[in-house]
Design a protein around this motif. Structure first.
Motif, mmCIF file in Angstrom:
data_model
loop_
_atom_site.group_PDB
_atom_site.id
_atom_site.type_symbol
_atom_site.label_atom_id
_atom_site.label_comp_id
_atom_site.label_asym_id
_atom_site.label_seq_id
_atom_site.Cartn_x
_atom_site.Cartn_y
_atom_site.Cartn_z
ATOM 1 N N LYS A 261 76.365 7.203 16.865
ATOM 2 C CA LYS A 261 75.399 7.199 15.818
ATOM 3 C C LYS A 261 74.375 6.155 15.594
ATOM 4 C CE LYS A 261 74.725 10.452 12.992
ATOM 5 N NZ LYS A 261 73.725 11.701 13.406
ATOM 6 N N GLN A 262 75.016 4.948 15.717
ATOM 7 C CA GLN A 262 73.845 3.767 15.429
ATOM 8 C C GLN A 262 73.156 3.580 16.714
ATOM 9 O OE1 GLN A 262 76.303 -0.247 15.415
ATOM 10 N NE2 GLN A 262 74.597 -0.952 14.484
ATOM 11 N N GLN A 263 73.486 3.706 17.743
ATOM 12 C CA GLN A 263 72.607 3.781 18.842
ATOM 13 C C GLN A 263 71.362 4.696 18.939
ATOM 14 O OE1 GLN A 263 73.009 2.103 22.368
ATOM 15 N NE2 GLN A 263 71.067 2.720 22.456
ATOM 16 N N GLU A 264 71.859 6.050 18.152
ATOM 17 C CA GLU A 264 70.806 7.041 18.018
ATOM 18 C C GLU A 264 69.975 6.807 16.955
ATOM 19 O OE1 GLU A 264 73.050 10.591 17.180
ATOM 20 O OE2 GLU A 264 73.738 10.702 19.098
ATOM 21 N N ARG A 265 70.314 6.278 16.015
ATOM 22 C CA ARG A 265 69.334 5.909 14.960
ATOM 23 C C ARG A 265 68.558 4.540 15.142
ATOM 24 N NH1 ARG A 265 71.736 7.381 9.213
ATOM 25 N NH2 ARG A 265 72.162 9.579 9.594
ATOM 26 N N TYR A 266 68.899 3.646 15.901
ATOM 27 C CA TYR A 266 68.264 2.373 16.245
ATOM 28 C C TYR A 266 67.241 3.038 17.374
ATOM 29 C CZ TYR A 266 66.598 -2.068 17.499
ATOM 30 O OH TYR A 266 66.077 -3.234 17.570
ATOM 31 N N ASP A 267 67.574 3.886 18.402
ATOM 32 C CA ASP A 267 66.583 4.252 19.112
ATOM 33 C C ASP A 267 65.431 4.972 18.743
ATOM 34 O OD1 ASP A 267 68.175 3.411 21.222
ATOM 35 O OD2 ASP A 267 68.870 5.018 22.188
ATOM 36 N N GLN A 268 65.768 5.930 17.512
ATOM 37 C CA GLN A 268 64.619 6.490 16.805
ATOM 38 C C GLN A 268 63.856 5.462 16.119
ATOM 39 O OE1 GLN A 268 66.994 9.084 14.031
ATOM 40 N NE2 GLN A 268 67.180 10.475 15.569
ATOM 41 N N VAL A 269 64.325 4.378 15.734
ATOM 42 C CA VAL A 269 63.257 3.269 15.055
ATOM 43 C C VAL A 269 62.210 2.856 16.424
ATOM 44 C CG1 VAL A 269 63.406 0.925 14.306
ATOM 45 C CG2 VAL A 269 64.742 2.550 13.385
ATOM 46 N N ILE A 270 62.980 2.477 17.370
ATOM 47 C CA ILE A 270 62.153 2.099 18.621
ATOM 48 C C ILE A 270 61.126 3.053 19.048
ATOM 49 C CG2 ILE A 270 62.108 1.072 20.840
ATOM 50 C CD1 ILE A 270 63.035 -0.943 18.489
ATOM 51 N N ILE A 271 61.546 4.374 19.141
ATOM 52 C CA ILE A 271 60.590 5.161 19.787
ATOM 53 C C ILE A 271 59.315 5.490 18.445
ATOM 54 C CG2 ILE A 271 60.351 7.667 19.772
ATOM 55 C CD1 ILE A 271 63.266 7.904 20.982
ATOM 56 N N ALA A 272 59.674 5.498 17.257
ATOM 57 C CA ALA A 272 58.790 5.495 16.129
ATOM 58 C C ALA A 272 57.766 4.522 16.144
ATOM 59 C CB ALA A 272 59.517 5.601 14.765
ATOM 60 N N LEU A 273 58.420 3.230 16.411
ATOM 61 C CA LEU A 273 57.383 2.056 16.808
ATOM 62 C C LEU A 273 56.562 2.372 17.727
ATOM 63 C CD1 LEU A 273 56.682 -0.871 16.221
ATOM 64 C CD2 LEU A 273 58.424 -1.663 17.314
ATOM 65 N N ASP A 274 56.941 2.562 18.954
ATOM 66 C CA ASP A 274 56.150 2.749 20.120
ATOM 67 C C ASP A 274 54.994 4.044 19.879
ATOM 68 O OD1 ASP A 274 57.435 0.858 21.690
ATOM 69 O OD2 ASP A 274 58.634 2.326 22.857
ATOM 70 N N GLU A 275 55.516 5.013 19.134
ATOM 71 C CA GLU A 275 54.337 6.034 18.633
ATOM 72 C C GLU A 275 53.307 5.449 17.683
ATOM 73 O OE1 GLU A 275 57.038 9.190 17.462
ATOM 74 O OE2 GLU A 275 57.336 9.723 19.483
ATOM 75 N N PHE A 276 53.880 4.660 16.722
ATOM 76 C CA PHE A 276 52.872 3.803 15.947
ATOM 77 C C PHE A 276 51.872 3.145 17.029
ATOM 78 C CE2 PHE A 276 51.988 0.210 13.506
ATOM 79 C CZ PHE A 276 51.190 0.843 12.480
ATOM 80 N N LYS A 277 52.419 2.415 17.565
ATOM 81 C CA LYS A 277 51.303 1.607 18.631
ATOM 82 C C LYS A 277 50.539 2.331 19.409
ATOM 83 C CE LYS A 277 54.721 -2.257 19.245
ATOM 84 N NZ LYS A 277 55.662 -3.033 20.343
ATOM 85 N N ILE A 278 51.218 3.454 19.954
ATOM 86 C CA ILE A 278 50.096 4.323 20.852
ATOM 87 C C ILE A 278 49.085 4.871 19.642
ATOM 88 C CG2 ILE A 278 49.846 6.522 21.787
ATOM 89 C CD1 ILE A 278 52.773 5.955 22.910
ATOM 90 N N GLN A 279 49.354 5.059 18.484
ATOM 91 C CA GLN A 279 48.547 5.888 17.577
ATOM 92 C C GLN A 279 47.339 4.758 17.176
ATOM 93 O OE1 GLN A 279 48.618 9.176 16.696
ATOM 94 N NE2 GLN A 279 46.266 8.522 16.214
#
Length: 160
Positions: free
Chosen positions: A109-127
């Motif tokens: 669960k910790q892995q999933e939540r942290y991965d979501q943070v990184i994905i959101a960061l990458d999408e923010f950078k793309i935007q």
């Protein structure tokens, strides 16, 4: 089955599995990269993320830096899509912090939540980069229209 007197029951110790934290794969380039170096709240967030130890205190610091980012979005990228991606990132960071404040959670669960943070960061950078790409596209379109207009004017002046 009863345990013999004088012997302790065997308690199985569960081995806590660790997880492999995801890393941001998106690199800001061009104008977005230049803007990010001047955006103090963004730099603080990235620095904290690079030194992140997955403690509750570190997650709270990330949440504080994301709050700082939210109120200090530079005018050049203060579009609704960027603000929306920042809101998603904020939600993911705070969700991860909330998970860490619970006593019982598993590493999956910790892995999933942290991965979501990184994905959101990458999408923010793309935007952020998309904002500058759209601006460049508009500038190129205007330049092309101006050149076309000049060509038409030249043709009109040659053929009265």
């Amino acid at each position: 089955m009863r345990a013999k007197r004088g012997t302790r029951p065997v308690v199985e110790q569960s081995l806590e599995t660790t997880f492999d934290p995801a890393m941001s794969r998106m690199v800001l380039k061009g104008d977005a990269q230049q803007l990010s170096t001047k955006w103090d709240a963004y730099q603080s967030f990235i620095t904290e993320l690079e030194n992140f130890d997955h403690s509750t205190a570190a997650a709270l610091r990330l949440a504080t830096f994301i709050d700082d980012m939210t109120v200090s979005v530079p005018e050049e990228v203060a579009s609704q899509p960027v603000k929306s991606r920042l809101k998603v990132l904020e939600t993911r960071v705070k969700s991860y912090h909330a998970l860490l404040t619970h006593n019982a959670y598993d590493s999956k669960k910790q892995q999933e939540r942290y991965d979501q943070v990184i994905i959101a960061l990458d999408e923010f950078k793309i935007q952020m980069m998309e904002v500058f790409a759209q601006q460049k596209s508009k500038e190129n379109l205007l330049k092309n229209l101006e050149e076309l207009e000049l060509e038409l004017e030249e043709k009109d002046s040659i053929n009265p």
